[in-house]
Design a protein around this motif. Sequence first.
Motif, PDB file in Angstrom:
ATOM      1  N   GLY A 131       4.716  13.824 -12.266  1.00 29.94           N
ATOM      2  CA  GLY A 131       5.078  13.691 -13.499  1.00 29.94           C
ATOM      3  C   GLY A 131       6.188  12.724 -13.677  1.00 29.94           C
ATOM      4  O   GLY A 131       6.677  12.657 -14.840  1.00 29.94           O
ATOM      5  N   ASP A 132       6.557  12.103 -12.708  1.00 26.36           N
ATOM      6  CA  ASP A 132       7.750  10.947 -12.629  1.00 26.36           C
ATOM      7  C   ASP A 132       6.970   9.658 -13.046  1.00 26.36           C
ATOM      8  O   ASP A 132       6.855   8.708 -12.232  1.00 26.36           O
ATOM      9  N   LEU A 133       6.775   9.496 -14.479  1.00 26.51           N
ATOM     10  CA  LEU A 133       6.493   8.040 -14.894  1.00 26.51           C
ATOM     11  C   LEU A 133       7.154   7.075 -14.758  1.00 26.51           C
ATOM     12  O   LEU A 133       6.578   5.999 -14.313  1.00 26.51           O
ATOM     13  N   ARG A 134       8.402   7.154 -15.030  1.00 23.08           N
ATOM     14  CA  ARG A 134       9.272   5.922 -14.748  1.00 23.08           C
ATOM     15  C   ARG A 134       9.234   5.553 -13.124  1.00 23.08           C
ATOM     16  O   ARG A 134       9.322   4.436 -12.603  1.00 23.08           O
ATOM     17  N   GLY A 135       9.715   6.669 -12.284  1.00 25.37           N
ATOM     18  CA  GLY A 135       9.410   6.299 -10.902  1.00 25.37           C
ATOM     19  C   GLY A 135       8.196   5.781 -10.448  1.00 25.37           C
ATOM     20  O   GLY A 135       8.182   4.889  -9.614  1.00 25.37           O
ATOM     21  N   ALA A 136       7.166   6.172 -10.902  1.00 25.89           N
ATOM     22  CA  ALA A 136       5.732   5.604 -10.722  1.00 25.89           C
ATOM     23  C   ALA A 136       5.726   4.195 -11.099  1.00 25.89           C
ATOM     24  O   ALA A 136       5.183   3.385 -10.182  1.00 25.89           O
ATOM     25  N   ALA A 159      -5.761  -5.069  -8.018  1.00 26.67           N
ATOM     26  CA  ALA A 159      -6.526  -4.309  -9.150  1.00 26.67           C
ATOM     27  C   ALA A 159      -6.313  -2.809  -9.366  1.00 26.67           C
ATOM     28  O   ALA A 159      -5.915  -2.527 -10.316  1.00 26.67           O
ATOM     29  N   GLN A 160      -6.066  -2.189  -7.991  1.00 23.05           N
ATOM     30  CA  GLN A 160      -5.996  -0.699  -8.104  1.00 23.05           C
ATOM     31  C   GLN A 160      -4.586  -0.500  -8.711  1.00 23.05           C
ATOM     32  O   GLN A 160      -4.227   0.210  -9.513  1.00 23.05           O
ATOM     33  N   VAL A 161      -3.538  -1.577  -8.154  1.00 20.61           N
ATOM     34  CA  VAL A 161      -1.957  -1.108  -8.796  1.00 20.61           C
ATOM     35  C   VAL A 161      -1.993  -1.563 -10.303  1.00 20.61           C
ATOM     36  O   VAL A 161      -1.335  -0.573 -10.907  1.00 20.61           O
ATOM     37  N   TYR A 162      -2.502  -2.487 -10.700  1.00 14.37           N
ATOM     38  CA  TYR A 162      -2.436  -3.024 -12.053  1.00 14.37           C
ATOM     39  C   TYR A 162      -3.072  -1.984 -12.999  1.00 14.37           C
ATOM     40  O   TYR A 162      -2.698  -1.642 -14.206  1.00 14.37           O
ATOM     41  N   LEU A 163      -4.452  -1.506 -12.534  1.00 14.41           N
ATOM     42  CA  LEU A 163      -5.033  -0.514 -13.271  1.00 14.41           C
ATOM     43  C   LEU A 163      -4.379   0.822 -13.112  1.00 14.41           C
ATOM     44  O   LEU A 163      -4.219   1.641 -14.434  1.00 14.41           O
ATOM     45  N   ALA A 202       7.475   2.138  -8.577  1.00 12.43           N
ATOM     46  CA  ALA A 202       6.814   1.986  -7.253  1.00 12.43           C
ATOM     47  C   ALA A 202       5.582   0.954  -7.384  1.00 12.43           C
ATOM     48  O   ALA A 202       5.489  -0.040  -6.643  1.00 12.43           O
ATOM     49  N   TYR A 203       4.854   1.151  -8.456  1.00 14.11           N
ATOM     50  CA  TYR A 203       3.870  -0.056  -8.423  1.00 14.11           C
ATOM     51  C   TYR A 203       4.495  -1.255  -8.798  1.00 14.11           C
ATOM     52  O   TYR A 203       3.964  -2.271  -8.438  1.00 14.11           O
ATOM     53  N   SER A 204       5.540  -1.618  -9.665  1.00 13.22           N
ATOM     54  CA  SER A 204       6.282  -2.737  -9.675  1.00 13.22           C
ATOM     55  C   SER A 204       6.604  -3.442  -8.422  1.00 13.22           C
ATOM     56  O   SER A 204       6.334  -4.524  -7.962  1.00 13.22           O
ATOM     57  N   GLU A 205       7.064  -2.335  -7.400  1.00  9.61           N
ATOM     58  CA  GLU A 205       7.279  -2.943  -6.070  1.00  9.61           C
ATOM     59  C   GLU A 205       6.160  -3.259  -5.248  1.00  9.61           C
ATOM     60  O   GLU A 205       6.283  -4.339  -4.543  1.00  9.61           O
ATOM     61  N   ALA A 206       5.056  -2.640  -5.414  1.00 10.17           N
ATOM     62  CA  ALA A 206       3.783  -3.057  -5.031  1.00 10.17           C
ATOM     63  C   ALA A 206       3.552  -4.414  -5.395  1.00 10.17           C
ATOM     64  O   ALA A 206       3.021  -5.209  -4.650  1.00 10.17           O
ATOM     65  N   LEU A 207       3.411  -4.612  -6.749  1.00 13.04           N
ATOM     66  CA  LEU A 207       2.925  -5.977  -7.354  1.00 13.04           C
ATOM     67  C   LEU A 207       3.915  -6.934  -6.680  1.00 13.04           C
ATOM     68  O   LEU A 207       3.420  -8.209  -6.286  1.00 13.04           O
ATOM     69  N   ALA A 220       0.793  -1.134  -0.016  1.00 13.19           N
ATOM     70  CA  ALA A 220      -0.137   0.024   0.070  1.00 13.19           C
ATOM     71  C   ALA A 220       0.865   1.145  -0.054  1.00 13.19           C
ATOM     72  O   ALA A 220       0.592   2.208  -0.743  1.00 13.19           O
ATOM     73  N   ARG A 221       2.082   1.279   0.641  1.00 14.47           N
ATOM     74  CA  ARG A 221       2.918   2.203   0.670  1.00 14.47           C
ATOM     75  C   ARG A 221       3.418   2.578  -0.702  1.00 14.47           C
ATOM     76  O   ARG A 221       3.502   3.844  -1.070  1.00 14.47           O
ATOM     77  N   HIS A 222       3.777   1.618  -1.251  1.00 14.53           N
ATOM     78  CA  HIS A 222       4.403   1.615  -2.575  1.00 14.53           C
ATOM     79  C   HIS A 222       3.446   2.164  -3.722  1.00 14.53           C
ATOM     80  O   HIS A 222       3.729   2.947  -4.578  1.00 14.53           O
ATOM     81  N   TYR A 223       2.108   1.770  -3.347  1.00 14.83           N
ATOM     82  CA  TYR A 223       1.407   2.299  -4.398  1.00 14.83           C
ATOM     83  C   TYR A 223       0.868   3.570  -4.185  1.00 14.83           C
ATOM     84  O   TYR A 223       0.726   4.393  -5.128  1.00 14.83           O
ATOM     85  N   LYS A 224       0.911   3.988  -2.795  1.00 16.05           N
ATOM     86  CA  LYS A 224       0.731   5.682  -2.735  1.00 16.05           C
ATOM     87  C   LYS A 224       1.997   6.420  -3.276  1.00 16.05           C
ATOM     88  O   LYS A 224       1.631   7.388  -3.643  1.00 16.05           O
ATOM     89  N   ARG A 225       3.089   5.692  -2.990  1.00 19.12           N
ATOM     90  CA  ARG A 225       4.178   6.605  -3.537  1.00 19.12           C
ATOM     91  C   ARG A 225       4.172   6.467  -5.131  1.00 19.12           C
ATOM     92  O   ARG A 225       4.342   7.713  -5.626  1.00 19.12           O
ATOM     93  N   GLY A 226       3.651   5.407  -5.582  1.00 22.42           N
ATOM     94  CA  GLY A 226       3.509   5.679  -7.034  1.00 22.42           C
ATOM     95  C   GLY A 226       2.548   6.484  -7.580  1.00 22.42           C
ATOM     96  O   GLY A 226       2.521   7.424  -8.698  1.00 22.42           O
ATOM     97  N   LYS A 227       1.375   6.723  -6.865  1.00 20.86           N
ATOM     98  CA  LYS A 227       0.164   7.658  -7.389  1.00 20.86           C
ATOM     99  C   LYS A 227       0.942   8.897  -7.131  1.00 20.86           C
ATOM    100  O   LYS A 227       0.760   9.980  -7.843  1.00 20.86           O
ATOM    101  N   ALA A 228       1.684   9.284  -5.995  1.00 18.93           N
ATOM    102  CA  ALA A 228       2.440  10.698  -5.922  1.00 18.93           C
ATOM    103  C   ALA A 228       3.302  10.879  -6.911  1.00 18.93           C
ATOM    104  O   ALA A 228       3.188  12.142  -7.631  1.00 18.93           O
TER     105      ALA A 228
END
Length: 109
Positions: A22-27, A52-56, A30-35, A9-17
């Motif tokens: 505008g840091d698409l690669r960083g996002a 579901a949230q992370v993949y979408l 972060a999403y990959s770490e969440a997965l 959940a922390r990785h997901y929130k970091r990815g959203k932030a």
Amino acid sequence: MQELLYEAARHYKRGKALFERGDLRGALLAYSEALRDLHAVEPQRMRDVLLAQVYLSRYQVAIKVEPKTAGSDLRQGYAYARTTKEPMLRELAEQLWEALHRQVAGKTR
């Protein structure tokens, strides 16, 4: 296992932030770490909702950065959204799915 859910959940929130900044690669990272964390947890409702949230979310970033591989994120997110029966997730998944198919249909005409 609960700690992995919290970490994901922390990785997901970091990815959203990062995405919002505008840091698409960083996002994507972060999403990959969440997965990674979520796939280490035994199946359960909260895990599936987060998957579901992370993949979408990752799809929405990947379509801009890595469009050729983004489709797999959408398929995974769509499948998890359907199994969770969360109305908001299902609606988002349906919207993204339809938008992709409209885009593909427009290219083949």
